[in-house]
Scaffold this active site. Structure first.
Site: not given
Ligand code: F0G
Length: 457
Positions: A70, A122-123, A213, A256, A381, A448
């Site tokens: 843990y 980013f979303t 980021d 990624k 997108r 989305f």
């Molecule tokens: N920042 C960027 C630039 C991202 O592309 C993503 C996720 C996140 C943060 C969030 O990270 O998914 O690990 O919580 N992008 C995915 C995509 C979902 O399909 O582009 P996460």
């Protein structure tokens, strides 16, 4: 020169192509939203590069060395060392994935009414800022909004815009500056070293915290190497490390660049941010020595971080495979965003489907048509992803109305991608048959992912 992959295939996973009829039924059942398809019904999955990488044998071997204590797992210390060596960041807070890190940083840095200025949203990044009462402001260069501009660093922050914004609002109204590597919503576009340097010096003049980021920082480093002659002989790992000098904190979705299926972290040089996020991580993610990851996840991640920079041919092959795929479409006259991005090829739905107005969700309609025609899954997108202004409730209407064809790392061969390109080229010839959509279910958050649609014709 054509560069073959710097790996060979040791294990395979069968995939199958449904008939066009079956695909039509599956798309209808999924409400014309590719996120709602079952993966068993997808032939070539270009939905995302997130968590979809193939791990190496060395990473899989690390899975067997998971220390599932843990507290104080040895894999956490391996991860800490890897982040220090590769990113040059001394203080690490692990999280379950990228948005966990975004949540913690936003909670600590953003006070209600404050702004976060960024190259482009980013979303999930924007939603966490808005949840803590913050206001998002994009300050990316104008070229980024033009899918046909060949500008090599479309991920750059417009330093004039940023400077004016800081003057206008005052430094205390700005929670932090955010610069995203290989900016996803702009089409996977890099910033230049000069730009991140200039942004950092502007921020320091005003005492503002800078967050990168760094989710796709490796791919950004590759572009700096090939597009800035000052770096043409510099190893990518050194470019990556230099990029990190010009920020205070990084947040990373490890799904990624880092070549794992789950995981993320924030890392910083700022003691106060470290202490406060480390306090919060135990409430929201897990103990500060695992943050939602198992020991084995952390070991695979530590190894993935070292592996991605162990040989420049990894990043080179990865980005050039995406480019080869994009060039097949471009050469056939299919409208795509140029320059081709690092992790994905983006179709320009406005030019692909000029007969569908933006309020009939052209990019969403195109993702559905691509699946039905080819069995390939892609992602919208555009206006659907952009969502609504939390104050006015109005839909954001982004200039970029795109379909993302995202290439997982080390997963598909060029043959798979040629198949996908051919199908899309055929569809382009019959584009006038594609109709717009009506949204029939709209979730309140990140719509989305779960929205449902019906065709208008
Ligand atoms: N920042 C960027 C630039 C991202 O592309 C993503 C996720 C996140 C943060 C969030 O990270 O998914 O690990 O919580 N992008 C995915 C995509 C979902 O399909 O582009 P996460």
């Amino acid at each position: 020169m054509f560069l073959p992959p710097p790996w060979k295939i040791k294990m395979v996973e069968p995939i199958r192509l449904l008939s066009e009829d079956e695909r039509g039924q599956a798309m209808k059942a999924a409400g014309f939203n590719t996120f709602l398809l079952d993966s068993k019904d997808v032939y070539i999955d270009l939905l995302t590069d997130s968590g979809t990488s193939a791990m190496s044998d060395y990473q899989w071997a690390g899975i067997m060395l998971g220390d599932e204590a843990y507290a104080g797992s040895r894999n956490f210390y391996n991860l800490t060392e890897a982040v220090k060596d590769v990113y040059g960041m001394p203080l690490l807070v692990p999280t379950h994935q990228g948005r966990g890190a975004e949540h913690l940083v936003s909670r600590v840095l953003v006070k209600p009414g404050q702004y976060v200025a960024s190259n482009m949203y980013f979303t999930t990044s924007r939603v966490h800022v808005e949840e803590t009462g913050g206001i998002w402001k994009d300050v990316i260069v104008e070229e980024a909004h033009d899918p046909q501009s060949e500008f090599p660093f479309k991920g750059n922050i417009d330093t004039e815009k940023l400077s004016r914004f800081i003057q206008e609002k005052g430094k205390d109204a700005i929670a932090f500056l955010r610069i995203e590597a290989n900016c996803n919503m702009a089409g996977g576009q890099p910033f230049s070293m000069e730009n991140v340097k200039a942004v950092f010096s502007l921020a320091k003049e005003h005492g503002i915290h800078v967050v990168m980021d760094a989710t796709r920082a490796l791919e950004n480093a590759y572009f700096i190497k090939i597009r800035d002659s000052a770096f043409k002989n510099t190893p990518i790992r050194d470019i990556l490390k230099e990029m990190m000098k010009y920020v205070d904190t990084i947040i990373v979705s490890s799904k990624k660049d880092n070549l794992v299926n789950i995981g993320g972290f924030l890392a910083t040089r700022d003691n106060r941010l470290f202490e406060e996020t480390r306090n919060l991580v135990v409430t929201y993610e897990g103990l500060h020595t695992y943050g939602g990851m198992s020991g084995r996840d952390m070991e695979a991640l530590a190894r993935g971080i070292r592996e991605m920079v162990s040989d420049d041919r990894h990043a080179e092959h990865r980005v050039r495979q995406v480019e080869r795929f994009g060039m097949l479409l471009h050469a056939a006259g299919v409208p795509i965003v140029v320059p081709i991005g690092g992790h994905a090829v983006y179709l320009d739905a406005k030019r692909f489907l000029p007969h569908i107005p933006q309020n009939q969700y052209p990019a969403q309609a195109l993702t559905a048509a691509i699946y039905e025609k080819t069995g390939v899954r892609s992602m919208e997108r555009g206006i659907v992803s952009a969502g609504r202004d939390p104050k006015t409730g109005e839909e954001h209407k982004p200039n970029l109305e795109l379909v993302r064809l995202t290439i997982p790392r080390r997963v598909y061969t060029d043959d798979h991608l040629a198949f996908a390109a051919n199908g899309i080229i055929e569809l382009f010839k019959k584009k006038d048959d594609i109709a717009g959509l009506r949204m029939v279910y709209e979730p309140t958050q990140l719509r989305f992912f779960q929205a449902r649609f019906e065709p208008l014709a």
